[in-house]
Design a protein around this motif. Structure first.
Motif, PDB file in Angstrom:
ATOM      1  N   UNK A 152       0.847  -1.197   0.000  1.00 56.99           N
ATOM      2  CA  UNK A 152       0.000   0.000   0.000  1.00 56.99           C
ATOM      3  C   UNK A 152       0.874   1.235   0.000  1.00 56.99           C
ATOM      4  N   UNK A 153       0.297   2.387  -0.360  1.00 53.62           N
ATOM      5  CA  UNK A 153       1.026   3.658  -0.366  1.00 53.62           C
ATOM      6  C   UNK A 153       0.075   4.788  -0.014  1.00 53.62           C
ATOM      7  N   UNK A 154       0.633   5.822   0.615  1.00 49.14           N
ATOM      8  CA  UNK A 154      -0.128   7.027   0.969  1.00 49.14           C
ATOM      9  C   UNK A 154       0.605   8.234   0.399  1.00 49.14           C
ATOM     10  N   UNK A 184       0.134   5.648   7.326  1.00 48.55           N
ATOM     11  CA  UNK A 184      -0.771   4.567   6.967  1.00 48.55           C
ATOM     12  C   UNK A 184      -0.210   3.224   7.361  1.00 48.55           C
ATOM     13  N   UNK A 185      -1.075   2.209   7.431  1.00 50.84           N
ATOM     14  CA  UNK A 185      -0.640   0.866   7.808  1.00 50.84           C
ATOM     15  C   UNK A 185      -1.744  -0.131   7.509  1.00 50.84           C
ATOM     16  N   UNK A 193      -7.855  -4.683   5.445  1.00 41.59           N
ATOM     17  CA  UNK A 193      -8.160  -3.472   6.197  1.00 41.59           C
ATOM     18  C   UNK A 193      -6.925  -2.569   6.263  1.00 41.59           C
ATOM     19  N   UNK A 194      -7.115  -1.293   5.894  1.00 36.46           N
ATOM     20  CA  UNK A 194      -6.037  -0.305   5.853  1.00 36.46           C
ATOM     21  C   UNK A 194      -6.460   0.907   6.679  1.00 36.46           C
ATOM     22  N   UNK A 195      -5.519   1.459   7.447  1.00 43.88           N
ATOM     23  CA  UNK A 195      -5.762   2.690   8.195  1.00 43.88           C
ATOM     24  C   UNK A 195      -4.844   3.772   7.657  1.00 43.88           C
ATOM     25  N   UNK A 207     -11.674  -0.514   3.870  1.00 42.62           N
ATOM     26  CA  UNK A 207     -11.730  -1.911   3.449  1.00 42.62           C
ATOM     27  C   UNK A 207     -11.453  -1.913   1.952  1.00 42.62           C
ATOM     28  N   UNK A 208     -10.325  -2.533   1.554  1.00 40.07           N
ATOM     29  CA  UNK A 208      -9.922  -2.467   0.147  1.00 40.07           C
ATOM     30  C   UNK A 208     -10.831  -3.276  -0.772  1.00 40.07           C
TER      31      UNK A 208
END
Length: 543
Positions: A152-154, A184-185, A193-195, A207-208
């Motif tokens: 993932x990336x922010x 992010x994490x 699930x990503x925050x 939720x991806x």
């Protein structure tokens, strides 16, 4: 009715430092700090360890990002293994993180490009850029803890994206933030699930498998860092406080306020029983995750931008802190045989400095020949047991009252000179230093020290000067000895020449005064050397 006469309470020395708590003792074991300068003195913006592997195996390396490169260090040796600098001339590397097997390094950059590198050859395996990728700086990249090819990336373009290592375009994009997304994490045990945390002062849960945020937490300041504590709890740093978010209840559980400036880094330690926070005030604070109280802290010389507790197996191995000044501070916790070897090495060095190297070697050989438990360790675990705790009230029975000693009766009657003679020249010939200290302290408090020392002959000063000679060498009594000598010099300095010619008693007084003078001069020289040495050590630490 006459007032009750009680013995004068003995004067007590100032208490020493408080005993260390278990947490303070634990974090003091992180020693052997090394300060590693980053290339071109760039700020150390990220320190990451490989993502946790459910199978238990994990690469023994960690990544440090600063300026235009990502450096890979070995956990066991703290030595630099690889340095990856294949970023653009004007690009800045961000958030270098290793996959759990240590074979692929992922990094973002200010150009908006996300890159994957082969850590063996440093070759670029994959790049995500252009119209189908981020168009502004990417400050955070993370591997999926469960799926080897997911990441993932922010970005500052206000989006959060999920990628597959084998695909050229993002397989999911989270849109909803109104400002830069700088943290992010993935949530543990939930691969979809990503925050994310943004400068729009919100933490969003995604939720991806669907579009839109599942949950949003509004804060009072921009979000600098987020960290999952478990599958249902998230820590978020906003301004100078850290909020503990309960994802199940959908509300914050607690607010941790321990810093004066913005909190920039979070990490866990001791199997997630402790939360570490680093801030721009240069402090690392350790918090108990049960009570959220501060149980320890470490001060650094510059603002903190990154922080990580690096594990070796199941134990905390290193405390790594990245500073704005461009230094990576590494403290290592020795354990097992390494700890024993370090302690033996320290003892040997102390023996060599004291000129007792041969004696130390002889004792070591005898120790190696012994078998079983050492005598000095036998019964060590039972120290302190069997002690009774007695709490007394204000009983004043005659049996509990002690009789006043001769010098205390003289002090009570105002015969200060006689009291001083009695305590320095007791009938049994044994001078008790505690009683002398108690009496001199009482005379100072009553402004009667000058009265007790005035009008004496030379032979009456010998015992006083002998006590002063010993008191000057004691850190606990030096201030009392100083006061006594100050009064003696003021009262009898004009008689020294006369006493030196009078006879044996006068010569003894002059001789004792010269010894006091010599000891004071020696102490001053030692203090000056200590101050000079301390200054050099502080310069080395600052460097």
């Amino acid at each position: 009715m006459a007032a009750e006469v009680r013995p004068l309470l003995p004067a007590r020395a100032p208490p020493g430092p408080a005993a260390l708590t278990p947490d303070q003792a634990y974090w003091k074991t992180f020693k052997n700090q090394v300060l590693l300068p980053s290339p071109h003195n760039s700020a150390v913006t990220s320190i990451t360890t490989p993502t946790h592997n459910p199978s238990g195996s994990q690469a023994d390396v960690f990544a440090v990002t600063s300026g235009g490169r990502v450096q890979i260090f070995n956990i066991k040796t703290r030595k630099l293994v690889k340095s990856i600098s294949r970023f653009g001339l004007e690009d800045t590397a961000r958030s270098g993180v290793l996959r759990r097997d240590g074979r692929i390094l992922l990094a973002g950059g200010d150009s908006g490009t996300v890159q994957a590198f082969d850590t063996g050859s440093r070759a670029i395996l994959k790049q995500w850029r252009g119209a189908q990728a981020h168009r502004q700086p990417v400050h955070v990249v993370r591997w999926n803890p469960s799926v080897l090819t997911d990441l993932m990336s922010c970005s500052d373009d206000r989006t959060v994206r999920a990628w597959d290592l084998t695909e050229d375009v993002a397989k999911w994009t989270g849109v909803g933030h109104a400002d830069y997304v700088r943290s992010g994490c993935y949530l543990p045990e939930q691969q979809s699930m990503i925050a994310s945390g943004s400068y729009d002062q919100t933490v969003r849960l995604w939720d991806s498998r669907q579009q839109g945020a599942v949950m949003t937490f509004k804060h009072a300041a921009p979000i600098e860092c987020i960290l999952p504590l478990n599958a249902s709890t998230l820590a978020a740093a906003a301004g100078n406080e850290v909020s503990i978010l309960n994802l199940t209840a959908g509300r914050p559980e607690h607010f941790v306020r321990a810093h004066q400036k913005t909190v920039t880094a979070l990490s866990t330690a001791q199997n997630s029983r402790r939360l570490l926070t680093g801030a721009l005030d240069g402090h690392v604070k350790i918090h108990d995750v049960t009570s959220w109280e501060v149980v320890g802290g470490i001060k650094y010389s510059a603002p903190i931008l990154s922080l990580a507790v690096i594990n070796a197996g199941a134990e905390d191995r290193h405390l790594a802190v990245g500073l704005q000044s461009g230094l990576l501070a590494l403290r290592t916790r020795l354990a097992g045989s390494e700890k024993v070897r370090a302690k033996e090495k320290e003892k040997k060095m102390q023996a060599l400095l004291a000129g007792e190297g041969d004696e130390y070697e002889r004792k070591q050989r005898k120790k190696d020949l012994r078998q079983g438990v050492r005598a000095r360790d036998r019964g060590k675990d039972f120290q302190g047991e069997g002690a009774d705790i007695v709490i007394t009230g204000n009983e004043r029975s005659r049996q509990s009252m002690k009789k006043l000693s001769a010098w205390q009766r003289s002090l009570r009657g105002g015969e200060y000179g006689l009291a001083l003679d009695q305590v320095l020249q007791p009938d049994d010939g044994t001078v008790k230093n505690a009683e002398v200290v108690t009496l001199v302290t009482a005379l100072r408090h009553r402004s009667a020290l000058r009265i007790a020392l005035d009008g004496r002959r030379a032979e009456q000063l010998v015992s006083i000067l002998e006590w002063c000679l010993k008191g000057i060498a004691s850190p606990k009594n030096v201030y009392l000895a100083y006061d006594v000598m100050l009064v003696l010099v003021d009262l009898y300095s004009h008689k020294l020449v006369e006493w030196a010619e009078d006879g044996e008693e006068g010569e003894e007084v002059v001789r004792l005064i010269k010894r006091v003078q010599k000891r004071v001069r020696s102490g001053v020289e030692l203090a000056e050397r200590a101050a000079s040495t301390l200054g050099m050590v502080q310069m080395l630490e600052a460097g």
